[in-house]
Design an enzyme around this catalytic site. Structure first.
Site, PDB file in Angstrom:
ATOM      1  N   ASN A  23       0.840  -1.210   0.000  1.00  0.00           N
ATOM      2  CA  ASN A  23       0.000   0.000   0.000  1.00  0.00           C
ATOM      3  C   ASN A  23       0.865   1.246   0.000  1.00  0.00           C
ATOM      4  O   ASN A  23       0.558   2.234  -0.676  1.00  0.00           O
ATOM      5  CB  ASN A  23      -0.938   0.010   1.208  1.00  0.00           C
ATOM      6  CG  ASN A  23      -2.172  -0.814   0.956  1.00  0.00           C
ATOM      7  OD1 ASN A  23      -3.047  -0.417   0.193  1.00  0.00           O
ATOM      8  ND2 ASN A  23      -2.231  -1.991   1.575  1.00  0.00           N
ATOM      9  N   MET A  98       1.393  -2.372  12.347  1.00  0.00           N
ATOM     10  CA  MET A  98       0.737  -3.298  13.261  1.00  0.00           C
ATOM     11  C   MET A  98       0.861  -2.914  14.738  1.00  0.00           C
ATOM     12  O   MET A  98       0.784  -3.779  15.608  1.00  0.00           O
ATOM     13  CB  MET A  98       1.277  -4.723  13.044  1.00  0.00           C
ATOM     14  CG  MET A  98       1.020  -5.262  11.641  1.00  0.00           C
ATOM     15  SD  MET A  98      -0.731  -5.205  11.172  1.00  0.00           S
ATOM     16  CE  MET A  98      -1.333  -6.632  12.072  1.00  0.00           C
ATOM     17  N   ASN A 115      -5.941   5.283   8.156  1.00  0.00           N
ATOM     18  CA  ASN A 115      -5.554   3.875   8.166  1.00  0.00           C
ATOM     19  C   ASN A 115      -6.364   3.138   7.114  1.00  0.00           C
ATOM     20  O   ASN A 115      -7.454   3.580   6.742  1.00  0.00           O
ATOM     21  CB  ASN A 115      -5.836   3.266   9.547  1.00  0.00           C
ATOM     22  CG  ASN A 115      -5.393   1.818   9.644  1.00  0.00           C
ATOM     23  OD1 ASN A 115      -4.325   1.450   9.117  1.00  0.00           O
ATOM     24  ND2 ASN A 115      -6.197   0.984  10.277  1.00  0.00           N
ATOM     25  N   HIS A 117      -8.062  -0.610   6.508  1.00  0.00           N
ATOM     26  CA  HIS A 117      -8.401  -1.839   7.222  1.00  0.00           C
ATOM     27  C   HIS A 117      -9.021  -2.811   6.221  1.00  0.00           C
ATOM     28  O   HIS A 117      -9.896  -2.425   5.442  1.00  0.00           O
ATOM     29  CB  HIS A 117      -9.393  -1.521   8.356  1.00  0.00           C
ATOM     30  CG  HIS A 117      -9.751  -2.724   9.162  1.00  0.00           C
ATOM     31  ND1 HIS A 117      -8.880  -3.277  10.067  1.00  0.00           N
ATOM     32  CD2 HIS A 117     -10.852  -3.498   9.180  1.00  0.00           C
ATOM     33  CE1 HIS A 117      -9.453  -4.347  10.616  1.00  0.00           C
ATOM     34  NE2 HIS A 117     -10.649  -4.495  10.087  1.00  0.00           N
ATOM     35  N   SER A 144     -11.467  -0.680   3.828  1.00  0.00           N
ATOM     36  CA  SER A 144     -12.000   0.632   4.216  1.00  0.00           C
ATOM     37  C   SER A 144     -10.855   1.540   4.619  1.00  0.00           C
ATOM     38  O   SER A 144      -9.952   1.130   5.356  1.00  0.00           O
ATOM     39  CB  SER A 144     -12.917   0.503   5.436  1.00  0.00           C
ATOM     40  OG  SER A 144     -13.892  -0.497   5.242  1.00  0.00           O
ATOM     41  N   GLU A 151     -10.292   4.780  19.501  1.00  0.00           N
ATOM     42  CA  GLU A 151     -10.892   3.443  19.495  1.00  0.00           C
ATOM     43  C   GLU A 151     -10.497   2.698  18.215  1.00  0.00           C
ATOM     44  O   GLU A 151     -10.581   3.276  17.117  1.00  0.00           O
ATOM     45  CB  GLU A 151     -12.416   3.589  19.559  1.00  0.00           C
ATOM     46  CG  GLU A 151     -13.122   2.315  19.953  1.00  0.00           C
ATOM     47  CD  GLU A 151     -14.639   2.485  19.819  1.00  0.00           C
ATOM     48  OE1 GLU A 151     -15.291   1.501  19.510  1.00  0.00           O
ATOM     49  OE2 GLU A 151     -15.123   3.616  19.990  1.00  0.00           O
ATOM     50  N   ASP A 153     -10.099   0.883  14.843  1.00  0.00           N
ATOM     51  CA  ASP A 153     -10.875   0.742  13.592  1.00  0.00           C
ATOM     52  C   ASP A 153     -12.265   1.376  13.678  1.00  0.00           C
ATOM     53  O   ASP A 153     -13.234   0.857  13.096  1.00  0.00           O
ATOM     54  CB  ASP A 153     -11.023  -0.745  13.199  1.00  0.00           C
ATOM     55  CG  ASP A 153      -9.669  -1.437  13.020  1.00  0.00           C
ATOM     56  OD1 ASP A 153      -8.712  -0.740  12.646  1.00  0.00           O
ATOM     57  OD2 ASP A 153      -9.575  -2.652  13.259  1.00  0.00           O
ATOM     58  N   ALA A 181      -7.436  -4.129  -4.767  1.00  0.00           N
ATOM     59  CA  ALA A 181      -8.436  -3.070  -4.582  1.00  0.00           C
ATOM     60  C   ALA A 181      -7.890  -1.972  -3.668  1.00  0.00           C
ATOM     61  O   ALA A 181      -8.097  -0.779  -3.912  1.00  0.00           O
ATOM     62  CB  ALA A 181      -9.720  -3.666  -4.019  1.00  0.00           C
ATOM     63  N   GLU A 182      -7.187  -2.381  -2.632  1.00  0.00           N
ATOM     64  CA  GLU A 182      -6.612  -1.386  -1.702  1.00  0.00           C
ATOM     65  C   GLU A 182      -5.685  -0.430  -2.435  1.00  0.00           C
ATOM     66  O   GLU A 182      -5.656   0.769  -2.159  1.00  0.00           O
ATOM     67  CB  GLU A 182      -5.826  -2.091  -0.590  1.00  0.00           C
ATOM     68  CG  GLU A 182      -6.699  -2.850   0.391  1.00  0.00           C
ATOM     69  CD  GLU A 182      -5.899  -3.443   1.545  1.00  0.00           C
ATOM     70  OE1 GLU A 182      -4.651  -3.351   1.553  1.00  0.00           O
ATOM     71  OE2 GLU A 182      -6.535  -4.012   2.445  1.00  0.00           O
TER      72      GLU A 182
END
Ligand code: GRF
Length: 327
Positions: A23, A98, A115, A117, A144, A151, A153, A181-182
């Site tokens: 990414n 991570m 971010n 996810h 996404s 909090e 994600d 797709a990302e």
């Protein structure tokens, strides 16, 4: 202190990775296309052998490594943050990083950490997302991009990509397609996000939310611009207008009432990066508060809206607000 975005230059982003960094690579290469609104100023990792570091180096991007082993979360965060600030980063883009960031860290960069996810949030927060989607018999998995909040994600989802799940898909085979797709999704979501301060639709939506939160207000167009009125539909009066480069102005702005020409001229003269005298409206003491600027503070806009609302609203309404202020 975190670096603040500026309006004219490209946004500066630091990318945090822990693994392969595909990414990161997609975002980096997208940043080199014409008209990309951001530059990658740093790739940082908590894993000294993260594959993406080599690629970043090869492409001449400064890299930084700080292994989390043997360090507390706050020490790890502090090291990564310092590297990002020194590189001039205004946004942090997490791409397979991570480590969970501490609350204080996230607060300092409020609204400036993104971010990706690998699920269609709000489904499947946390780990093993693909296995869970397959197990549940879902027709689609996906990814996404979201704003990072304290909090996990859970911040606002900015964009999603859906990927069909094939019969016989394993988490690995599905993950490969989700990554494809990302790689389309993330660079575009980053570009949109860092550009939104000059996006009239974004600015208007935000302004509209604030204006219509004031008591007894409604929206009505006036001479081709959206306006906001206080009072009834029949007898209401305008207390604000939204101007998108109207009448030859280069500004996207909120127009509100000042106390009169003295105040208006003083604001325009002393703070020309924030205020201007709008065509037509200026003659009756309305000031233009520029919205498409880097240091825009929405609390300041909310204050102007309330002030203009008070100056326009009938006494029966301002009294209510005055009474509420006592508490
Ligand atoms: C991606 O699947 C992303 O959704 C998740 O971690 C993975 C990172 O992959 N957060 P890469 O390091 O970008 O190849």
């Amino acid at each position: 202190m975190a670096n603040q975005p500026t309006s004219t230059d490209k946004a500066k982003i630091a990318i945090f990775i822990s693994g392969g960094g595909t990414n990161m690579a997609a975002i980096l290469y997208a940043s080199r296309l014409p008209d990309a609104p951001y530059d990658v100023v740093l790739v940082a990792s908590n894993m000294p052998d993260a594959g993406g570091l080599k690629l970043a180096e090869l492409e001449g991007i400064p890299t930084y490594v700080h292994s989390h082993k043997g360090h507390s979360r706050s020490a790890q965060d502090a090291a990564m943050e310092q590297a990002a600030v020194q590189a001039g980063a205004q946004y942090l883009v997490l791409a397979g990083y991570m480590r969970i960031l501490s609350e204080e860290f996230v607060r300092r960069w409020d609204g400036r950490i993104l971010n990706i996810h690998p699920s269609l949030l709000p489904k499947y927060k946390g780990l093993d997302t693909h296995a869970r989607a397959i197990e549940a018999g879902d027709s689609h998995a996906g990814a996404s991009v979201h704003v990072v909040t304290a909090e996990l994600d859970a911040g606002d989802v900015l964009a999603q990509a859906k990927v069909a799940i094939a019969l016989g898909d394993t988490p690995e085979s599905l993950s490969e397609r989700v990554k494809l797709a990302e790689h389309q999704l993330y660079p575009r979501a980053v570009a949109d996000y860092v550009s939104r301060g000059s996006d009239p639709d974004f600015l208007f939506a935000k302004l509209r939310g604030l204006a219509l939160a004031l008591p007894e207000t409604h929206e009505r167009e006036s001479h081709g611009s959206p306006g906001f009125r206080v009072g009834t539909q029949k007898t209401g009066k305008y207390f604000a207008y939204f101007s998108d480069r109207h009448h030859g102005s280069e500004h996207i702005a909120l127009l509100v009432k000042t106390s009169g020409m003295d105040e208006l001229l003083n604001l325009v003269e002393t703070q020309p990066e924030t205020y201007y005298k709008p065509a037509f409206y200026g003659a009756s003491g309305w000031v233009g508060v520029i919205l498409n600027r880097a240091d825009l503070d929405w609390d300041h806009i909310a204050e102007w809206l309330e002030r203009s609302w008070r100056a326009t609203a009938p006494a029966r309404l301002t009294k209510l607000l005055d009474a509420a202020d006592q508490f």
